[in-house]
Design an enzyme around this catalytic site. Structure first.
Site, PDB file in Angstrom:
ATOM      1  N   CYS A 233     -37.048 -40.481  31.903  1.00  0.00           N
ATOM      2  CA  CYS A 233     -37.904 -41.778  31.875  1.00  0.00           C
ATOM      3  C   CYS A 233     -37.765 -42.358  33.135  1.00  0.00           C
ATOM      4  O   CYS A 233     -37.072 -42.596  33.874  1.00  0.00           O
ATOM      5  CB  CYS A 233     -37.327 -42.765  30.998  1.00  0.00           C
ATOM      6  SG  CYS A 233     -37.554 -42.279  29.189  1.00  0.00           S
TER       7      CYS A 233
ATOM      8  N   ARG B 258     -40.380 -38.270  36.340  1.00  0.00           N
ATOM      9  CA  ARG B 258     -39.600 -38.489  35.236  1.00  0.00           C
ATOM     10  C   ARG B 258     -39.780 -38.328  33.791  1.00  0.00           C
ATOM     11  O   ARG B 258     -39.045 -38.516  33.036  1.00  0.00           O
ATOM     12  CB  ARG B 258     -38.919 -40.036  35.511  1.00  0.00           C
ATOM     13  CG  ARG B 258     -38.562 -40.139  37.058  1.00  0.00           C
ATOM     14  CD  ARG B 258     -37.915 -41.586  37.046  1.00  0.00           C
ATOM     15  NE  ARG B 258     -36.541 -41.654  36.399  1.00  0.00           N
ATOM     16  CZ  ARG B 258     -35.352 -41.348  36.890  1.00  0.00           C
ATOM     17  NH1 ARG B 258     -35.441 -40.801  38.305  1.00  0.00           N
ATOM     18  NH2 ARG B 258     -34.135 -41.439  36.116  1.00  0.00           N
TER      19      ARG B 258
ATOM     20  N   TRP C 164     -39.983 -39.842  28.640  1.00  0.00           N
ATOM     21  CA  TRP C 164     -39.419 -38.506  28.148  1.00  0.00           C
ATOM     22  C   TRP C 164     -38.782 -38.616  27.037  1.00  0.00           C
ATOM     23  O   TRP C 164     -37.509 -38.847  26.826  1.00  0.00           O
ATOM     24  CB  TRP C 164     -38.665 -37.832  29.403  1.00  0.00           C
ATOM     25  CG  TRP C 164     -38.845 -36.497  29.282  1.00  0.00           C
ATOM     26  CD1 TRP C 164     -39.488 -35.455  29.645  1.00  0.00           C
ATOM     27  CD2 TRP C 164     -37.401 -35.601  28.573  1.00  0.00           C
ATOM     28  NE1 TRP C 164     -39.140 -34.202  29.296  1.00  0.00           N
ATOM     29  CE2 TRP C 164     -37.663 -34.317  28.549  1.00  0.00           C
ATOM     30  CE3 TRP C 164     -36.343 -36.215  27.966  1.00  0.00           C
ATOM     31  CZ2 TRP C 164     -37.058 -33.232  28.299  1.00  0.00           C
ATOM     32  CZ3 TRP C 164     -35.489 -35.201  27.566  1.00  0.00           C
ATOM     33  CH2 TRP C 164     -35.723 -33.671  27.625  1.00  0.00           C
TER      34      TRP C 164
ATOM     35  N   ASN D 177     -34.005 -46.275  29.510  1.00  0.00           N
ATOM     36  CA  ASN D 177     -33.982 -45.014  29.944  1.00  0.00           C
ATOM     37  C   ASN D 177     -32.611 -44.616  29.669  1.00  0.00           C
ATOM     38  O   ASN D 177     -31.461 -45.116  29.991  1.00  0.00           O
ATOM     39  CB  ASN D 177     -34.101 -45.014  31.392  1.00  0.00           C
ATOM     40  CG  ASN D 177     -33.613 -43.621  32.174  1.00  0.00           C
ATOM     41  OD1 ASN D 177     -33.164 -43.528  33.091  1.00  0.00           O
ATOM     42  ND2 ASN D 177     -33.577 -42.659  31.386  1.00  0.00           N
ATOM     43  N   GLY D 178     -32.571 -43.419  28.882  1.00  0.00           N
ATOM     44  CA  GLY D 178     -31.010 -43.049  28.282  1.00  0.00           C
ATOM     45  C   GLY D 178     -30.922 -42.828  26.779  1.00  0.00           C
ATOM     46  O   GLY D 178     -32.012 -42.547  26.280  1.00  0.00           O
TER      47      GLY D 178
ATOM     48  N   GLU E  20     -33.490 -17.828  40.158  1.00  0.00           N
ATOM     49  CA  GLU E  20     -34.484 -18.887  40.654  1.00  0.00           C
ATOM     50  C   GLU E  20     -35.901 -18.618  40.713  1.00  0.00           C
ATOM     51  O   GLU E  20     -36.643 -19.464  40.149  1.00  0.00           O
ATOM     52  CB  GLU E  20     -33.972 -19.460  42.092  1.00  0.00           C
ATOM     53  CG  GLU E  20     -34.722 -20.334  42.819  1.00  0.00           C
ATOM     54  CD  GLU E  20     -34.841 -21.574  41.873  1.00  0.00           C
ATOM     55  OE1 GLU E  20     -34.101 -22.062  41.125  1.00  0.00           O
ATOM     56  OE2 GLU E  20     -35.728 -22.438  42.490  1.00  0.00           O
TER      57      GLU E  20
ATOM     58  N   LYS F 180     -38.727 -20.702  38.507  1.00  0.00           N
ATOM     59  CA  LYS F 180     -39.832 -21.295  39.140  1.00  0.00           C
ATOM     60  C   LYS F 180     -40.995 -20.854  38.534  1.00  0.00           C
ATOM     61  O   LYS F 180     -41.964 -21.815  38.219  1.00  0.00           O
ATOM     62  CB  LYS F 180     -39.808 -20.759  40.737  1.00  0.00           C
ATOM     63  CG  LYS F 180     -40.286 -21.958  41.713  1.00  0.00           C
ATOM     64  CD  LYS F 180     -39.864 -23.148  41.896  1.00  0.00           C
ATOM     65  CE  LYS F 180     -38.072 -23.046  41.490  1.00  0.00           C
ATOM     66  NZ  LYS F 180     -37.548 -24.500  41.158  1.00  0.00           N
TER      67      LYS F 180
ATOM     68  N   GLU G  41     -41.320 -22.451  34.990  1.00  0.00           N
ATOM     69  CA  GLU G  41     -41.314 -23.758  35.135  1.00  0.00           C
ATOM     70  C   GLU G  41     -42.943 -24.291  35.462  1.00  0.00           C
ATOM     71  O   GLU G  41     -43.403 -25.157  34.767  1.00  0.00           O
ATOM     72  CB  GLU G  41     -40.696 -24.616  36.102  1.00  0.00           C
ATOM     73  CG  GLU G  41     -39.314 -24.666  35.809  1.00  0.00           C
ATOM     74  CD  GLU G  41     -38.499 -25.179  37.165  1.00  0.00           C
ATOM     75  OE1 GLU G  41     -37.650 -26.205  36.836  1.00  0.00           O
ATOM     76  OE2 GLU G  41     -38.652 -24.786  38.240  1.00  0.00           O
TER      77      GLU G  41
ATOM     78  N   HIS H 277     -28.425  -1.993  30.875  1.00  0.00           N
ATOM     79  CA  HIS H 277     -27.580  -2.223  29.637  1.00  0.00           C
ATOM     80  C   HIS H 277     -28.422  -3.085  28.457  1.00  0.00           C
ATOM     81  O   HIS H 277     -27.646  -3.511  27.695  1.00  0.00           O
ATOM     82  CB  HIS H 277     -26.348  -3.094  30.058  1.00  0.00           C
ATOM     83  CG  HIS H 277     -25.330  -2.362  31.128  1.00  0.00           C
ATOM     84  ND1 HIS H 277     -24.729  -1.464  30.585  1.00  0.00           N
ATOM     85  CD2 HIS H 277     -25.470  -2.427  32.264  1.00  0.00           C
ATOM     86  CE1 HIS H 277     -23.973  -0.999  31.826  1.00  0.00           C
ATOM     87  NE2 HIS H 277     -24.441  -1.402  32.793  1.00  0.00           N
TER      88      HIS H 277
ATOM     89  N   LYS I 211     -37.993 -34.673  36.064  1.00  0.00           N
ATOM     90  CA  LYS I 211     -37.290 -34.042  37.156  1.00  0.00           C
ATOM     91  C   LYS I 211     -35.929 -34.323  37.170  1.00  0.00           C
ATOM     92  O   LYS I 211     -35.107 -33.379  37.349  1.00  0.00           O
ATOM     93  CB  LYS I 211     -37.848 -34.982  38.501  1.00  0.00           C
ATOM     94  CG  LYS I 211     -37.230 -34.528  39.886  1.00  0.00           C
ATOM     95  CD  LYS I 211     -38.239 -34.091  40.656  1.00  0.00           C
ATOM     96  CE  LYS I 211     -37.497 -33.347  42.158  1.00  0.00           C
ATOM     97  NZ  LYS I 211     -37.804 -31.958  41.905  1.00  0.00           N
TER      98      LYS I 211
END
Ligand code: GLU
Length: 620
Positions: free
Chosen positions: A2, A27, A73, A97-98, A493, A497, A500, A516, A615
């Protein structure tokens, strides 16, 4: 997560609130809203982006001189209008926020007193609790103090009231929040960059602290000190002035920092449509700045004495740790373990050695929780953060800084490569201080890191090739990334990317692990991207690549000049990036970022604000 903003000014603040919220959209962007202090306590909320508030506010033209704003968020309650912040009740409007962990209990208690709730959020208990305290004779700041004392969990709160048209109240416990000041203005935000051009300087609000913001200044109050003595009757007004006497000193001791504008044009005059693309281009500067900040930084004796390190991180920060792990181990002759922060926090094995906490924002809730385990055993933690004034930056015994500059795009780009450089420099510094590890390797690695900014700039020129490959991957709808050693971590990574930004199914795997199980997903034409630098491990990774090619995969090799010939024997396509096997993690990271970026563009996605993401992950 948020984004929170708040502002008190000598003129209407609604327009500035919305502009600041726009800069906080990274955010969260489920919904947005603002509330203005004073009579009527107007609240305007919309489902969607902060910028969508503009037409609403244009129609209403709210005149309030103090206000709060929020971009959400969601953690509790779906992304619906009734769950959008600010939440208003009984003359109080609040953004939060939280997560309020005891919201169920508090709701029950409030319901018993006749309260009705309009949303499914945990946050809504806050204005209800404040209004209860106001009804009992508390002033607004006292009401916030009373409320904070019963809240459990993490929060950053900003509140305005109908009674005080020129006052803004804020509180912080576990979620980031700064206060800021300028000519006749006082403000607050989850991230100071939101206030660029609106306030002059900012300081972090401390954990467990409340502040009152007016046009005249900012007063701070600790949440815990004002316990009422047994049997003492509540007075009017309550003795907040007693706290204020000591607050001047607290305010002066605070470190105030200038607010920089992160979106200022680049020196070379290039213009970018997306923050993410600009940040990919900024990697040379970010790496050089990180390197400059690390130069001459000495390691604490407790760190030098240690031969066992635990990297604790999430997402791209974790993969940065994984890519750099071998470099640190070899350069310093130490052991580096890797731990996923959200898992590690609840492990029962006792922590060992020194923790290396990697977090771009320095506010990652899971990483902070994992740090507590080292704390509890009296073991030191090194914070590797891009935001010095952050929870980890302040709490860690030592900061080994990343200085990538503000990153607005939700997907990590320049912070990732800057973390890589910082980690590798850490390995060199540690090996030198300890006198252990491979000295010749340290010299070679140091040269590679000197070259890394230039390599990133060169690698950016691979964009046309990345764009073509992106079209193909967008068409196939999936991709597998493989490698060995650091290449396996970089493959993860690369896959992250792509996931995302493009929302495609992408996996990153150690190449040797394919046989495997994962090799079962290979079909005719499957795109497989292989990290294959021209080093001693190349033959093995190419053998694994041959196995997928034999099953129909279309293998694309990412390599450097020394590995190109060998790679082209196996791969359908060989992409030769600048540099050598030591700088290859940087060049390949840049290519993978461009690949993900262009795949997202090909699919028409919002690159800077991918769906479902935010983020800095400040919730657990
Ligand atoms: N828990 C609050 C909500 O769901 C705030 C969420 C957050 O800070 O991300 O509305």
């Amino acid at each position: 997560m948020c984004g929170i903003v708040g502002m008190v000014n000598g003129h209407p603040v609604a327009a500035d609130l919305v502009a600041a919220l726009g800069r906080l959209e990274y955010r969260g962007y489920d919904s947005a809203g603002v509330a203005l202090a004073g009579p009527g306590l107007p609240v305007h909320r919309i489902l969607g982006r902060a910028t969508d508030l503009v037409p609403v506010l244009e129609a209403e033209s709210p005149q309030g001189h103090a206000g709060i704003g929020h971009t959400r968020w969601a953690t509790h309650g779906r992304a619906e209008l009734r769950n959008a912040h600010p939440h208003r009740h009984g003359g109080v409007a609040v953004v939060h926020n939280g997560i309020i962990e005891n919201h169920d209990v508090l709701r029950r208690q409030l319901r018993e007193k006749g309260h009705h709730f309009a949303s499914d959020t945990d946050s809504e208990v806050i204005p209800h609790l404040m209004s209860e305290a106001l009804a009992q004779g508390c002033s607004p700041v006292e009401a916030l103090l009373e409320t904070c004392r019963v809240l459990k969990g993490a929060y950053a709160i900003a509140a305005v009231t109908a009674a005080e048209p020129d006052r803004l109240l804020v509180a912080r416990m576990g979620s980031p929040l700064v206060v800021a000041r300028g000519q006749g203005v006082a403000a607050t935000a989850s991230d100071p960059a939101a206030l660029a051009g609106m306030a002059h300087e900012y300081a972090a609000l401390a954990e467990g602290e409340i502040a009152e913001l007016t046009g005249e200044g900012i007063h701070f109050h600790p949440i815990r000190i004002q316990e009422r003595r047994r049997g003492e009757r509540r007075q009017q007004p309550r003795p907040v002035t007693v706290e204020r006497r000591g607050q001047g000193r607290r305010a002066e001791q605070r470190s105030w920092q200038l607010i920089a504008d992160p979106t200022a044009a680049r020196a070379d005059g290039r213009i970018f449509t997306h923050h993410t693309r600009r940040e990919i281009a900024e990697q040379p500067e970010a790496l050089a700045a990180t390197d400059a900040a690390l130069r001459g930084l000495a390691l604490a004796p407790a760190v030098v004495a240690c031969d066992r390190f635990t990297v604790i991180a999430c997402g791209s920060s974790l993969f940065a740790g994984a890519v750099a792990r071998d470099a640190i181990e070899r350069a310093a002759g130490v052991t580096v373990d890797l731990e996923v922060a959200s898992e590690y926090r609840d492990r029962s094995a006792p922590p060992r050695g020194v923790a290396l906490l990697i977090s771009q924002s320095g506010e990652t809730a899971d990483t902070i929780a994992a740090m507590a385990r080292f704390r509890a055993d009296g073991l030191p933690a090194i914070g590797m953060v891009n935001v010095r004034e952050s929870a980890i930056g302040r709490a860690a015994e030592m900061v080994w800084p990343v200085t990538a500059g503000q990153e607005i795009g939700v997907a990590a780009t320049k912070s990732f490569t800057s973390q890589l450089l910082a980690l590798m420099r850490f390995g060199i510094a540690l090996g030198e201080a300890r006198g252990t590890g491979d000295a010749a390797y340290r010299v070679a690695l140091a040269h590679a890191l000197d070259a890394a900014p230039g390599i990133c700039a060169e690698a950016e020129k691979s964009e046309p090739i990345a764009r073509i490959l992106a079209q193909r991957i967008a068409g196939e709808g999936e991709a597998l990334f493989i490698g060995r050693g650091w290449g396996a971590a970089l493959a993860q990574e690369g896959a992250l990317k792509l996931k995302e930004l493009s929302y495609l199914r992408a996996q990153g795997y150690p190449a040797g692990e394919l046989k495997h199980g994962p090799i079962a997903v290979i079909r005719e034409g499957s795109p497989v991207i292989v990290c294959t630098p021209g080093d001693a491990g190349q033959a093995k990774v190419l053998a694994n690549a041959s196995a997928v090619a034999a099953r129909g995969a279309r293998v694309v090799a990412l390599t450097d000049a020394s590995g190109a010939e060998a790679a082209s024997g196996t791969a359908a396509e060989t992409i030769t990036l600048p540099g050598d096997a030591l700088t290859a993690p940087f060049a390949q990271a840049v290519f993978m970022q461009l690949l993900a970026y262009h795949t997202a563009l090909a699919l028409g996605h919002d690159v800077d604000r991918p769906r479902n993401l935010a983020k800095s992950v400040t919730v657990e």
